[in-house]
Design an enzyme around this catalytic site. Structure first.
Site, PDB file in Angstrom:
ATOM      1  N   LYS A  37       0.624  -1.310   0.319  1.00 44.58           N
ATOM      2  CA  LYS A  37       0.328   0.005  -0.069  1.00 44.58           C
ATOM      3  C   LYS A  37       0.558   1.248  -0.531  1.00 44.58           C
ATOM      4  CE  LYS A  37      -0.280  -0.471   5.187  1.00 44.58           C
ATOM      5  NZ  LYS A  37      -1.025   0.783   5.829  1.00 44.58           N
ATOM      6  N   ARG A 135      -9.922   0.865  15.269  1.00 43.96           N
ATOM      7  CA  ARG A 135      -9.609   1.532  14.253  1.00 43.96           C
ATOM      8  C   ARG A 135     -11.014   1.258  13.305  1.00 43.96           C
ATOM      9  NH1 ARG A 135      -3.933   1.717  10.966  1.00 43.96           N
ATOM     10  NH2 ARG A 135      -4.891  -0.783  10.504  1.00 43.96           N
ATOM     11  N   HIS A 164      -6.012  -7.102  13.171  1.00 50.48           N
ATOM     12  CA  HIS A 164      -4.593  -5.742  13.053  1.00 50.48           C
ATOM     13  C   HIS A 164      -4.155  -4.983  14.896  1.00 50.48           C
ATOM     14  CE1 HIS A 164      -2.043  -3.707  10.798  1.00 50.48           C
ATOM     15  NE2 HIS A 164      -1.360  -2.460  11.566  1.00 50.48           N
ATOM     16  N   ARG A 220       1.308 -11.055   7.435  1.00 52.59           N
ATOM     17  CA  ARG A 220       0.890  -9.663   6.516  1.00 52.59           C
ATOM     18  C   ARG A 220       1.715  -8.326   6.715  1.00 52.59           C
ATOM     19  NH1 ARG A 220      -4.374  -8.854   9.073  1.00 52.59           N
ATOM     20  NH2 ARG A 220      -3.284  -7.027   9.585  1.00 52.59           N
ATOM     21  N   TYR A 264      14.555  31.337   4.577  1.00 55.02           N
ATOM     22  CA  TYR A 264      13.255  32.161   5.711  1.00 55.02           C
ATOM     23  C   TYR A 264      13.372  32.149   6.155  1.00 55.02           C
ATOM     24  CZ  TYR A 264      11.537  30.985   0.706  1.00 55.02           C
ATOM     25  OH  TYR A 264      10.943  31.069  -0.806  1.00 55.02           O
ATOM     26  N   CYS A 311      13.348  24.287   2.627  1.00 51.26           N
ATOM     27  CA  CYS A 311      11.844  24.960   1.739  1.00 51.26           C
ATOM     28  C   CYS A 311      11.580  24.675   0.788  1.00 51.26           C
ATOM     29  CB  CYS A 311      13.147  26.371   0.930  1.00 51.26           C
ATOM     30  SG  CYS A 311      14.258  27.540   1.024  1.00 51.26           S
ATOM     31  N   MET A 312      10.456  25.120   0.004  1.00 50.88           N
ATOM     32  CA  MET A 312       9.939  24.240  -0.821  1.00 50.88           C
ATOM     33  C   MET A 312      10.762  22.788  -2.059  1.00 50.88           C
ATOM     34  SD  MET A 312       7.048  24.579  -3.966  1.00 50.88           S
ATOM     35  CE  MET A 312       5.944  25.735  -2.585  1.00 50.88           C
ATOM     36  N   ASP A 313      11.828  24.151  -2.377  1.00 53.90           N
ATOM     37  CA  ASP A 313      12.437  23.173  -3.737  1.00 53.90           C
ATOM     38  C   ASP A 313      14.287  22.988  -3.141  1.00 53.90           C
ATOM     39  OD1 ASP A 313      10.307  23.255  -5.488  1.00 53.90           O
ATOM     40  OD2 ASP A 313      10.950  25.492  -5.464  1.00 53.90           O
TER      41      ASP A 313
HETATM   42  C1  LIG Z   1      -4.239  -3.912   8.044  1.00 50.86           C
HETATM   43  C2  LIG Z   1      -2.529  -3.912   7.699  1.00 50.86           C
HETATM   44  N1  LIG Z   1      -1.814  -5.094   7.871  1.00 50.86           N
HETATM   45  C3  LIG Z   1      -0.586  -4.773   7.667  1.00 50.86           C
HETATM   46  C4  LIG Z   1       0.527  -4.190   7.878  1.00 50.86           C
HETATM   47  C5  LIG Z   1       2.269  -3.814   7.611  1.00 50.86           C
HETATM   48  O1  LIG Z   1       2.326  -3.842   8.545  1.00 50.86           O
HETATM   49  P1  LIG Z   1       3.862  -2.704   8.457  1.00 50.86           P
HETATM   50  O2  LIG Z   1       4.581  -2.061   8.117  1.00 50.86           O
HETATM   51  O3  LIG Z   1       4.059  -3.013  10.065  1.00 50.86           O
HETATM   52  O4  LIG Z   1       4.659  -4.823   8.253  1.00 50.86           O
HETATM   53  C6  LIG Z   1      -1.148  -2.194   7.982  1.00 50.86           C
HETATM   54  C7  LIG Z   1       0.849  -1.324   8.021  1.00 50.86           C
HETATM   55  O5  LIG Z   1      -0.071  -0.282   8.444  1.00 50.86           O
HETATM   56  C8  LIG Z   1      -2.130  -2.874   7.835  1.00 50.86           C
HETATM   57  O6  LIG Z   1      -2.916  -1.395   7.825  1.00 50.86           O
END
Ligand SMILES: Cc1ncc(COP(=O)(O)O)c(C=O)c1O
Length: 372
Positions: A37, A135, A164, A220, A264, A311-313
């Site tokens: 992700k 969450r 999680h 995961r 700045y 700065c920005m750049d």
């Molecule tokens: C639902 C879920 N599973 C797995 C992960 C992976 O976690 P990590 O990057 O700590 O291994 C995340 C990351 O935030 C997550 O949101």
């Protein structure tokens, strides 16, 4: 010519090393979902996912439907789990791109079932249970009834159940263990209503290393694939290699007198004659403004302090103490140079955040260069 002064080198060989390191921690029967992700934590989701598919990952995990579609359009064909769940408006796209949603709302389950029925197909889903993260997800006590209601939908296949952990990276395992207990009890309860999902999963990177009981039938991990540690205490437990190196090139070096204000707001004023390097990276590239007068960069294998405001750049570094610095010299913002290293964790420490945020913040303007 397509010259980019500021780049992020992504070492796919290091990614492969980290994948193997994590894979070794689990038995071959446990499946592997690589979390890609947020553009693979800033590393570039398409290139990283292609490599992970080649390495044999069983699943890819993204946060949202658009992230999943991006991977499908690039030709990735492993199952893709949408970790955050979906909205009713996304049901058709989920089906047409063969994405696997996490589900925790009945209206979404109904919409998915109706769309799947219309297409005369079945859609795999994973149920999300909130065992203490606070969450998304169903509370454990609500899960059996929810699952029972889903049994009415023939076109939904409950392939997995997930939760999680909120503290897997902490040295005290007690709350993570409590979450695991709640999760196991929930699985037992849903078995009683006749559902035994093929996959049950809870382990992020930290749990994979710290809590083997969390493995389930699928793991995961995210951050550790990219060579970063969720907590310093995990470092001695597993060797990883940094995947991203963030680099730039000095645009100009200038000698200025004492009393010369920098950037700045004139928050830094030279105390003596100084040599300053102007580096073409700024907060628009994800180099946080909080690094103003706080960060360090590597030049010729030495640490140079960031002076004045980012700065920005642009970012300025004081190179007075480093001999023979010239325009065009390599600057390492994150990574190693001649035996010195700056990690995402260290940068995170300077600005009061975690390595995850540093990696994800590396901006679109920073050209990704893949090797390995
Ligand atoms: C639902 C879920 N599973 C797995 C992960 C992976 O976690 P990590 O990057 O700590 O291994 C995340 C990351 O935030 C997550 O949101």
């Amino acid at each position: 010519m397509n010259f980019h002064a500021t780049t992020a080198e992504v070492d796919l060989g290091a990614l492969a090393f980290n994948y193997q390191q994590l894979r070794q921690l689990i038995p071959p029967s446990v499946k592997f979902l690589a979390v890609v992700k947020a553009d693979a934590y800033g590393h570039g989701a398409i290139a990283v996912s292609r490599k992970l598919e080649e390495l044999g990952t069983d699943f890819l995990g993204v946060a949202s439907v658009p992230e999943g579609i991006e991977l499908r359009q690039a030709g990735l064909d492993k199952p893709i789990l949408i970790l955050s769940g979906i909205y009713p408006e996304e049901v058709e796209e989920v089906l047409s791109h063969h994405l696997t949603p996490m589900v925790y709302r009945l209206d979404i389950a109904e919409a998915l079932a109706a769309a799947a029925r219309q297409r005369r197909t079945t859609i795999p889903i994973h149920i999300k249970v909130d065992t203490g993260m606070g969450r998304i997800g169903l509370l454990p006590e609500d899960t059996p009834a929810f699952v029972q209601r889903l049994q009415a939908f023939e076109n939904l296949q409950i392939e997995g159940i997930a939760s999680h952990l909120s503290t897997a990276d902490e040295e005290n395992p007690s709350f993570a263990e409590e979450q695991l207990k709640r999760f196991s009890r929930t699985i037992e309860e849903i078995k009683k209503v006749g559902i035994t999902p093929r996959f049950y999963h809870v382990a992020n990177s930290a749990a994979l290393v710290n809590l083997s009981a969390a493995n389930g039938t699928l793991v995961r991990p995210g951050i550790m694939l990219y060579g970063s540690y969720p907590a310093a205490s995990l470092k001695p437990k597993i060797a990883l290699r940094r995947v991203m190196s963030w680099k730039s090139r000095i645009a100009d070096v200038k000698k200025v007198p004492a009393g010369n204000p920098i950037s700045y707001g004139r928050t830094f004023v030279t105390q003596s004659t100084s040599l300053l390097a102007a580096i073409p990276v700024g907060y628009a590239d994800g180099y946080s403004r909080l690094l103003s007068n706080r960060g360090e960069v590597l030049i010729k294998g030495k640490r140079a302090p960031v002076v004045g405001r980012v700065c920005m750049d642009w970012t300025m570094a004081d190179v007075t103490a480093i001999p023979a610095v010239a325009a065009g010299d390599e600057v390492v913002l994150m990574g190693s140079q001649l035996g010195q290293e700056i990690t995402a964790e260290e940068i995170g420490g300077w600005v009061g955040t975690i390595s995850y945020e540093i990696l994800c913040s590396v901006g679109r303007r920073v050209q990704r260069i893949y090797k390995g």
